[in-house]
Design an enzyme around this catalytic site. Structure first.
Site, mmCIF file in Angstrom:
data_model
loop_
_atom_site.group_PDB
_atom_site.id
_atom_site.type_symbol
_atom_site.label_atom_id
_atom_site.label_comp_id
_atom_site.label_asym_id
_atom_site.label_seq_id
_atom_site.Cartn_x
_atom_site.Cartn_y
_atom_site.Cartn_z
ATOM 1 N N PRO A 29 45.914 50.108 51.175
ATOM 2 C CA PRO A 29 47.216 50.623 50.079
ATOM 3 C C PRO A 29 47.527 49.473 49.380
ATOM 4 O O PRO A 29 48.671 49.277 50.249
ATOM 5 C CB PRO A 29 48.088 52.135 50.230
ATOM 6 C CG PRO A 29 48.350 51.910 51.807
ATOM 7 C CD PRO A 29 46.801 51.081 52.412
ATOM 8 N N LEU A 30 47.254 48.768 48.370
ATOM 9 C CA LEU A 30 47.454 47.793 47.861
ATOM 10 C C LEU A 30 48.274 48.399 46.652
ATOM 11 O O LEU A 30 47.596 48.106 45.123
ATOM 12 C CB LEU A 30 47.137 46.548 47.505
ATOM 13 C CG LEU A 30 46.545 46.557 49.625
ATOM 14 C CD1 LEU A 30 45.528 45.360 49.153
ATOM 15 C CD2 LEU A 30 47.785 45.472 49.886
ATOM 16 N N THR A 31 49.537 47.645 45.918
ATOM 17 C CA THR A 31 50.340 48.100 45.471
ATOM 18 C C THR A 31 49.684 46.685 44.246
ATOM 19 O O THR A 31 50.029 45.532 44.452
ATOM 20 C CB THR A 31 51.749 48.151 44.659
ATOM 21 O OG1 THR A 31 51.869 49.378 45.142
ATOM 22 C CG2 THR A 31 52.865 47.829 43.504
ATOM 23 N N GLN A 104 46.465 57.473 46.844
ATOM 24 C CA GLN A 104 47.774 57.230 48.053
ATOM 25 C C GLN A 104 48.686 57.482 46.992
ATOM 26 O O GLN A 104 48.900 57.340 45.813
ATOM 27 C CB GLN A 104 48.412 55.920 48.741
ATOM 28 C CG GLN A 104 49.296 55.958 49.233
ATOM 29 C CD GLN A 104 50.267 54.598 49.539
ATOM 30 O OE1 GLN A 104 50.716 54.336 48.936
ATOM 31 N NE2 GLN A 104 50.019 55.086 50.787
ATOM 32 N N TYR A 184 60.328 54.177 50.996
ATOM 33 C CA TYR A 184 60.059 55.513 49.274
ATOM 34 C C TYR A 184 60.603 56.818 49.922
ATOM 35 O O TYR A 184 61.070 56.933 51.151
ATOM 36 C CB TYR A 184 58.998 55.258 48.831
ATOM 37 C CG TYR A 184 58.243 53.257 48.570
ATOM 38 C CD1 TYR A 184 58.875 53.618 47.819
ATOM 39 C CD2 TYR A 184 57.626 53.016 49.513
ATOM 40 C CE1 TYR A 184 59.040 51.952 47.162
ATOM 41 C CE2 TYR A 184 57.393 51.997 49.010
ATOM 42 C CZ TYR A 184 57.536 51.011 48.147
ATOM 43 O OH TYR A 184 57.917 49.762 47.891
ATOM 44 N N ARG A 231 50.514 58.051 55.429
ATOM 45 C CA ARG A 231 50.934 57.028 56.453
ATOM 46 C C ARG A 231 52.054 57.080 56.448
ATOM 47 O O ARG A 231 53.187 57.738 55.286
ATOM 48 C CB ARG A 231 50.557 56.011 55.124
ATOM 49 C CG ARG A 231 51.212 54.899 55.385
ATOM 50 C CD ARG A 231 50.611 54.020 54.492
ATOM 51 N NE ARG A 231 49.423 52.777 54.419
ATOM 52 C CZ ARG A 231 49.599 51.252 54.232
ATOM 53 N NH1 ARG A 231 50.606 51.027 53.217
ATOM 54 N NH2 ARG A 231 48.488 50.151 55.303
ATOM 55 N N GLY A 321 44.781 45.309 54.591
ATOM 56 C CA GLY A 321 45.679 44.210 53.230
ATOM 57 C C GLY A 321 45.205 43.220 52.377
ATOM 58 O O GLY A 321 44.188 43.161 51.635
HETATM 59 C C1 LIG Z 1 50.728 43.128 47.074
HETATM 60 C C2 LIG Z 1 51.173 44.069 48.478
HETATM 61 C C3 LIG Z 1 51.254 45.937 47.819
HETATM 62 C C4 LIG Z 1 50.590 46.763 49.037
HETATM 63 N N1 LIG Z 1 51.294 48.066 48.177
HETATM 64 C C5 LIG Z 1 51.275 49.055 49.352
HETATM 65 C C6 LIG Z 1 51.499 50.628 48.753
HETATM 66 O O1 LIG Z 1 50.891 50.720 47.532
HETATM 67 N N2 LIG Z 1 51.608 51.568 49.428
HETATM 68 C C7 LIG Z 1 51.806 51.019 50.927
HETATM 69 O O2 LIG Z 1 51.785 51.897 51.139
HETATM 70 N N3 LIG Z 1 51.198 49.784 51.597
HETATM 71 C C8 LIG Z 1 51.431 48.759 50.531
HETATM 72 N N4 LIG Z 1 51.369 47.161 51.109
HETATM 73 C C9 LIG Z 1 51.509 47.223 52.774
HETATM 74 C C10 LIG Z 1 50.009 47.148 52.770
HETATM 75 O O3 LIG Z 1 49.477 48.770 52.976
HETATM 76 C C11 LIG Z 1 49.947 46.467 54.466
HETATM 77 O O4 LIG Z 1 50.925 47.476 55.327
HETATM 78 C C12 LIG Z 1 50.226 45.439 54.700
HETATM 79 O O5 LIG Z 1 50.516 44.607 53.515
HETATM 80 C C13 LIG Z 1 50.184 44.522 55.546
HETATM 81 O O6 LIG Z 1 48.553 44.515 55.869
HETATM 82 P P1 LIG Z 1 47.607 43.904 55.855
HETATM 83 O O7 LIG Z 1 48.521 42.267 57.312
HETATM 84 O O8 LIG Z 1 46.296 43.648 56.832
HETATM 85 O O9 LIG Z 1 48.022 42.691 54.303
HETATM 86 C C14 LIG Z 1 51.568 46.453 50.040
HETATM 87 C C15 LIG Z 1 50.845 45.627 50.554
HETATM 88 C C16 LIG Z 1 51.140 43.943 49.679
HETATM 89 C C17 LIG Z 1 50.561 42.466 50.447
#
Ligand SMILES: Cc1cc2nc3c(=O)[nH]c(=O)nc-3n(C[C@H](O)[C@H](O)[C@H](O)COP(=O)(O)O)c2cc1C
Length: 366
Positions: A29-31, A104, A184, A231, A321
């Site tokens: 999940p990526l905001t 999510q 959160y 999660r 992510g």
């Molecule tokens: C730009 C961005 C937005 C994110 N948004 C969310 C989100 O909406 N919900 C969530 O559970 N985690 C969010 N995360 C965390 C990611 O899901 C993930 O746990 C984190 O980036 C580490 O994984 P990676 O090393 O593969 O990037 C976000 C991370 C980034 C970088």
């Protein structure tokens, strides 16, 4: 391109509850903060998710079930008929390309501001302000002290999660993931620093776990446990949700797992820097559900790590992510040992198509 094992189990199918994945690489999940200000997803978002349909499964960015759960302006919602219709366009586009997508569902709790919630308040388990400034339309401002949710209001919050899950399914999602991580609302109940309640929802690890258990149970009852995932990020220690007592962490998350195990959830996704370590592997057994792991923010999730985790059967799938954000065709790039686009943090949360839908796919010849 190197000689790489394209038959590696990371690229093999797996079933998580009701969802069949073509491979074990999940888009985390990526905001990205590119919805309309009323929370309606945009055409650009449809393109972005459709580009990433080759992931075994996409988990959408955190999406609010009710405006009071909103954390950022231009974060998408799943509350209104307009939201459902626009998300339907996205799920259709992903499905047309053979992909799977779950939503999510995120309630931001105290990581918000009255301007964002529109209710004149933010809400939390206890009336303790968040530690970091909150971004609103005029820039970053100090967080307010949240309203401590009363027992009757907690029942309403459960209903809000259930309504969001129902709407997500109506929008054609392959399931939902309840956001219990990263400080959160739900994580605020789990962590001892954010939950000072003396009632049935606080004061002991079991009681701190109980609200999250009730939310997930209610959602599973409504849409089916095979459509419901969760999660969590034990010991992530961000946004004031601090979990430094190892025994307390184990007790809290074990209690949660034990109250959910009988449901048969679609997945549990655990964010932790040591996915192979004792805590995560213990929780995996306690939950008894398919496990997705994510290695957290400290380092990018690299291919070698993902392959090793699946190889060693430390997880059923791995979520990615930042590299997923920058590489719409990451599955093929990893499989063919291709070069990777670099994620640009400056466009993570701002901008239009730049840094969003314009990351190129790899050129390759057969
Ligand atoms: C730009 C961005 C937005 C994110 N948004 C969310 C989100 O909406 N919900 C969530 O559970 N985690 C969010 N995360 C965390 C990611 O899901 C993930 O746990 C984190 O980036 C580490 O994984 P990676 O090393 O593969 O990037 C976000 C991370 C980034 C970088």
């Amino acid at each position: 391109m190197g000689t790489h094992d394209t038959d590696h189990p990371l690229y093999s199918s797996v079933t998580l509850g009701n969802v069949e994945l073509n491979n074990r690489i999940v888009m985390a999940p990526l905001t990205r903060i590119r919805a309309n200000t009323d929370g309606t997803p945009t055409e650009m978002m449809r393109e972005y998710y459709a580009q990433r349909a080759d992931f075994g499964m996409i988990i959408t960015e955190g999406t609010w079930p009710i405006r009071e759960g909103r954390t950022w302006g231009q974060q998408p919602g799943i509350e209104t008929a307009e939201h459902v219709t626009a998300w339907r366009g996205i799920t259709d586009a992903v499905h047309e390309r053979g992909g799977k997508i779950i939503m999510q569902i995120m309630h931001g709790g105290r990581i918000s501001h009255p301007e964002l919630t529109g209710t004149g308040r933010t809400v939390a388990p206890s009336a303790i302000a968040a530690p970091d400034p909150i971004r609103i339309s005029t820039g970053k401002v100090d967080p307010v002290i949240p309203h401590e949710l009363g027992l009757d209001e907690l029942a309403t919050v459960i209903d809000q999660f259930v309504a969001g899950a129902r709407n997500a399914m109506a929008a054609g999602m392959d399931g939902v993931q309840i956001h219990g991580a990263n400080g959160y609302l739900l994580h605020e109940f789990l962590a001892p620093t954010t939950n000072l309640r003396g009632d049935a929802y606080g004061a002991s690890p079991e009681k701190r776990a109980s609200f999250v258990a009730e939310v997930v149970t209610a959602v599973a009852r409504e849409i089916g446990a095979g459509n419901t995932g969760l999660r969590l990020s034990p010991q992530h220690n961000i946004q004031g949700a601090i979990e430094t007592d190892d025994a307390d962490v184990l007790a809290t998350y074990t209690a949660l797992a034990r109250s959910l195990k009988h449901l048969g959830l679609a997945h549990v996704e655990l964010v932790h820097h040591e996915p192979e370590g004792e805590l995560i592997q213990t929780l995996r057994r306690e939950f008894g559900a398919p496990l997705i792991v994510n290695t957290g923010f400290s380092r990018f999730t690299q291919r070698e790590v993902a392959e090793e985790l699946v190889d060693k059967q430390a997880a059923d799938a791995v979520s990615v992510g930042r590299l997923a954000l920058a590489n719409p065709d990451l599955v093929r790039r990893w499989q063919l040992d291709g070069p990777l686009n670099e994620p640009n943090p400056e466009t993570f949360y701002v901008g239009g198509e730049k840094g969003y839908t314009d990351y190129p796919v790899m050129e390759y010849s057969l």
